[in-house]
Design a protein around this motif. Sequence first.
Motif, PDB file in Angstrom:
ATOM      1  N   ASN A 133       0.813  -1.208   0.000  1.00 25.08           N
ATOM      2  CA  ASN A 133       0.000   0.000   0.000  1.00 25.08           C
ATOM      3  C   ASN A 133       0.854   1.269   0.000  1.00 25.08           C
ATOM      4  OD1 ASN A 133       0.779  -0.707   2.668  1.00 25.08           O
ATOM      5  ND2 ASN A 133      -0.740   0.695   3.493  1.00 25.08           N
ATOM      6  N   ARG A 134       2.170   1.087   0.042  1.00 22.01           N
ATOM      7  CA  ARG A 134       3.074   2.227  -0.083  1.00 22.01           C
ATOM      8  C   ARG A 134       4.357   1.770  -0.751  1.00 22.01           C
ATOM      9  NH1 ARG A 134       7.480   1.858   3.155  1.00 22.01           N
ATOM     10  NH2 ARG A 134       7.292   0.712   5.095  1.00 22.01           N
ATOM     11  N   LYS A 135       5.100   2.731  -1.243  1.00 22.15           N
ATOM     12  CA  LYS A 135       6.389   2.439  -1.869  1.00 22.15           C
ATOM     13  C   LYS A 135       7.403   2.141  -0.769  1.00 22.15           C
ATOM     14  CE  LYS A 135       9.573   4.517  -5.148  1.00 22.15           C
ATOM     15  NZ  LYS A 135       9.857   5.686  -5.983  1.00 22.15           N
ATOM     16  N   PHE A 136       8.222   1.122  -0.979  1.00 24.02           N
ATOM     17  CA  PHE A 136       9.295   0.807  -0.048  1.00 24.02           C
ATOM     18  C   PHE A 136      10.483   1.715  -0.317  1.00 24.02           C
ATOM     19  CE2 PHE A 136       7.044  -3.312  -0.131  1.00 24.02           C
ATOM     20  CZ  PHE A 136       6.878  -3.521   1.231  1.00 24.02           C
ATOM     21  N   THR A 137      11.231   2.024   0.743  1.00 18.55           N
ATOM     22  CA  THR A 137      12.469   2.781   0.557  1.00 18.55           C
ATOM     23  C   THR A 137      13.524   1.845  -0.022  1.00 18.55           C
ATOM     24  OG1 THR A 137      13.389   2.223   2.726  1.00 18.55           O
ATOM     25  CG2 THR A 137      11.945   4.180   2.619  1.00 18.55           C
ATOM     26  N   GLU A 138      14.581   2.408  -0.543  1.00 21.17           N
ATOM     27  CA  GLU A 138      15.672   1.585  -1.091  1.00 21.17           C
ATOM     28  C   GLU A 138      16.267   0.678  -0.012  1.00 21.17           C
ATOM     29  OE1 GLU A 138      16.457   1.136  -4.269  1.00 21.17           O
ATOM     30  OE2 GLU A 138      14.871   2.550  -4.785  1.00 21.17           O
ATOM     31  N   GLU A 139      16.395   1.204   1.209  1.00 16.24           N
ATOM     32  CA  GLU A 139      16.949   0.400   2.312  1.00 16.24           C
ATOM     33  C   GLU A 139      16.020  -0.762   2.648  1.00 16.24           C
ATOM     34  OE1 GLU A 139      16.482   3.838   2.553  1.00 16.24           O
ATOM     35  OE2 GLU A 139      18.580   4.301   2.081  1.00 16.24           O
ATOM     36  N   GLU A 140      14.717  -0.492   2.694  1.00 18.85           N
ATOM     37  CA  GLU A 140      13.749  -1.559   2.952  1.00 18.85           C
ATOM     38  C   GLU A 140      13.797  -2.599   1.835  1.00 18.85           C
ATOM     39  OE1 GLU A 140      10.149   0.711   5.367  1.00 18.85           O
ATOM     40  OE2 GLU A 140      10.266   0.933   3.172  1.00 18.85           O
ATOM     41  N   TRP A 141      13.874  -2.140   0.593  1.00 20.19           N
ATOM     42  CA  TRP A 141      13.877  -3.037  -0.560  1.00 20.19           C
ATOM     43  C   TRP A 141      15.075  -3.974  -0.506  1.00 20.19           C
ATOM     44  CZ3 TRP A 141       9.619  -4.097  -2.379  1.00 20.19           C
ATOM     45  CH2 TRP A 141       9.341  -4.420  -3.695  1.00 20.19           C
ATOM     46  N   THR A 142      16.234  -3.429  -0.135  1.00 22.00           N
ATOM     47  CA  THR A 142      17.446  -4.248  -0.027  1.00 22.00           C
ATOM     48  C   THR A 142      17.264  -5.315   1.051  1.00 22.00           C
ATOM     49  OG1 THR A 142      18.811  -2.419  -0.797  1.00 22.00           O
ATOM     50  CG2 THR A 142      19.932  -4.160   0.434  1.00 22.00           C
ATOM     51  N   ALA A 143      16.714  -4.925   2.192  1.00 21.68           N
ATOM     52  CA  ALA A 143      16.483  -5.873   3.286  1.00 21.68           C
ATOM     53  C   ALA A 143      15.430  -6.915   2.895  1.00 21.68           C
ATOM     54  CB  ALA A 143      16.056  -5.127   4.548  1.00 21.68           C
ATOM     55  N   ILE A 144      14.380  -6.491   2.216  1.00 17.29           N
ATOM     56  CA  ILE A 144      13.334  -7.416   1.773  1.00 17.29           C
ATOM     57  C   ILE A 144      13.920  -8.431   0.793  1.00 17.29           C
ATOM     58  CG2 ILE A 144      11.225  -7.586   0.366  1.00 17.29           C
ATOM     59  CD1 ILE A 144      10.370  -4.899   1.730  1.00 17.29           C
ATOM     60  N   GLU A 145      14.767  -7.971  -0.094  1.00 16.84           N
ATOM     61  CA  GLU A 145      15.378  -8.898  -1.055  1.00 16.84           C
ATOM     62  C   GLU A 145      16.213  -9.955  -0.335  1.00 16.84           C
ATOM     63  OE1 GLU A 145      17.301  -9.090  -5.421  1.00 16.84           O
ATOM     64  OE2 GLU A 145      17.509  -7.199  -4.353  1.00 16.84           O
ATOM     65  N   THR A 146      16.938  -9.549   0.683  1.00 15.27           N
ATOM     66  CA  THR A 146      17.725 -10.505   1.476  1.00 15.27           C
ATOM     67  C   THR A 146      16.797 -11.510   2.156  1.00 15.27           C
ATOM     68  OG1 THR A 146      19.455  -8.870   1.834  1.00 15.27           O
ATOM     69  CG2 THR A 146      19.366 -10.712   3.396  1.00 15.27           C
ATOM     70  N   SER A 201      11.466 -18.698  -7.089  1.00 15.05           N
ATOM     71  CA  SER A 201      12.146 -17.437  -7.302  1.00 15.05           C
ATOM     72  C   SER A 201      11.251 -16.298  -6.848  1.00 15.05           C
ATOM     73  CB  SER A 201      12.513 -17.264  -8.772  1.00 15.05           C
ATOM     74  OG  SER A 201      13.461 -16.226  -8.915  1.00 15.05           O
ATOM     75  N   TYR A 202      11.756 -15.092  -7.029  1.00 18.29           N
ATOM     76  CA  TYR A 202      10.995 -13.899  -6.690  1.00 18.29           C
ATOM     77  C   TYR A 202      11.448 -12.759  -7.587  1.00 18.29           C
ATOM     78  CZ  TYR A 202      15.297 -12.534  -4.405  1.00 18.29           C
ATOM     79  OH  TYR A 202      16.619 -12.233  -4.171  1.00 18.29           O
ATOM     80  N   LEU A 203      10.595 -11.779  -7.677  1.00 21.97           N
ATOM     81  CA  LEU A 203      10.922 -10.519  -8.332  1.00 21.97           C
ATOM     82  C   LEU A 203      10.418  -9.400  -7.452  1.00 21.97           C
ATOM     83  CD1 LEU A 203      10.015 -10.657 -12.150  1.00 21.97           C
ATOM     84  CD2 LEU A 203      12.263 -10.415 -11.123  1.00 21.97           C
ATOM     85  N   LEU A 204      11.099  -8.301  -7.489  1.00 23.28           N
ATOM     86  CA  LEU A 204      10.667  -7.083  -6.815  1.00 23.28           C
ATOM     87  C   LEU A 204      10.471  -6.042  -7.909  1.00 23.28           C
ATOM     88  CD1 LEU A 204      13.308  -7.169  -3.947  1.00 23.28           C
ATOM     89  CD2 LEU A 204      10.915  -7.857  -3.820  1.00 23.28           C
ATOM     90  N   LYS A 205       9.291  -5.467  -7.975  1.00 25.81           N
ATOM     91  CA  LYS A 205       8.987  -4.516  -9.052  1.00 25.81           C
ATOM     92  C   LYS A 205       8.459  -3.201  -8.483  1.00 25.81           C
ATOM     93  CE  LYS A 205       8.773  -5.491 -13.022  1.00 25.81           C
ATOM     94  NZ  LYS A 205       9.705  -5.282 -14.122  1.00 25.81           N
ATOM     95  N   TYR A 206       8.950  -2.121  -9.051  1.00 25.62           N
ATOM     96  CA  TYR A 206       8.455  -0.778  -8.775  1.00 25.62           C
ATOM     97  C   TYR A 206       8.488  -0.397  -7.290  1.00 25.62           C
ATOM     98  CZ  TYR A 206       6.675  -1.199 -13.546  1.00 25.62           C
ATOM     99  OH  TYR A 206       6.551  -1.398 -14.898  1.00 25.62           O
ATOM    100  N   ASN A 207       9.341  -1.011  -6.515  1.00 25.80           N
ATOM    101  CA  ASN A 207       9.424  -0.773  -5.067  1.00 25.80           C
ATOM    102  C   ASN A 207       8.067  -0.961  -4.374  1.00 25.80           C
ATOM    103  OD1 ASN A 207      11.946   0.218  -6.042  1.00 25.80           O
ATOM    104  ND2 ASN A 207      12.181   1.320  -4.130  1.00 25.80           N
TER     105      ASN A 207
END
Length: 160
Positions: free
Chosen positions: A20-33, A52-58
């Motif tokens: 429901n909101r855009k993730f920050t770059e720091e959050e995105w990096t942690a989520i990917e891990t 597998s997974y993909l992260l799109k558009y934060n």
Amino acid sequence: MYVPFENLPPESKVWIYQSNRKFTEEEWTAIETDLRTFVDSWVAHGTSLEASYLLKYNRFIILAVNQEVQMATGCSIDKSVEFIQSLEQKYAVDLLDKMNVTFKLGEHIAHKPLIEFKKMAKDKAVSENTIVFNNLVNTIEEWNDSWEVPAGESWHSRFF
């Protein structure tokens, strides 16, 4: 067992979770891990899932499983939902509410409750040409062909 998303066959099962909101770059990096750790250990009846997974558009987390190798079962799907719920708690976001619509307004990605999207359609603030994200797709092939589509070509068309 992690496999690069592009190496999964087109009939692989996908689950799409929108924030429901855009993730920050720091959050995105942690989520990917966290996603990599989860996918590496994801099993069904003791057998590793080729996943597998993909992260799109934060905003979007896409999980995928090659069901030709091992089917995702009820318990393994429950584990993925528990994982997504843990991300919701950790980042104070909503990832599981299917009664929201995410769409493009120019280069901006908007997220609205379904009732607001319906009102926007009625008020002509969005049209059949508005690009929407159809999170009801079931396979990688459908994701490639029908995830980002004009609203008039998805289930959203009923609002126009």
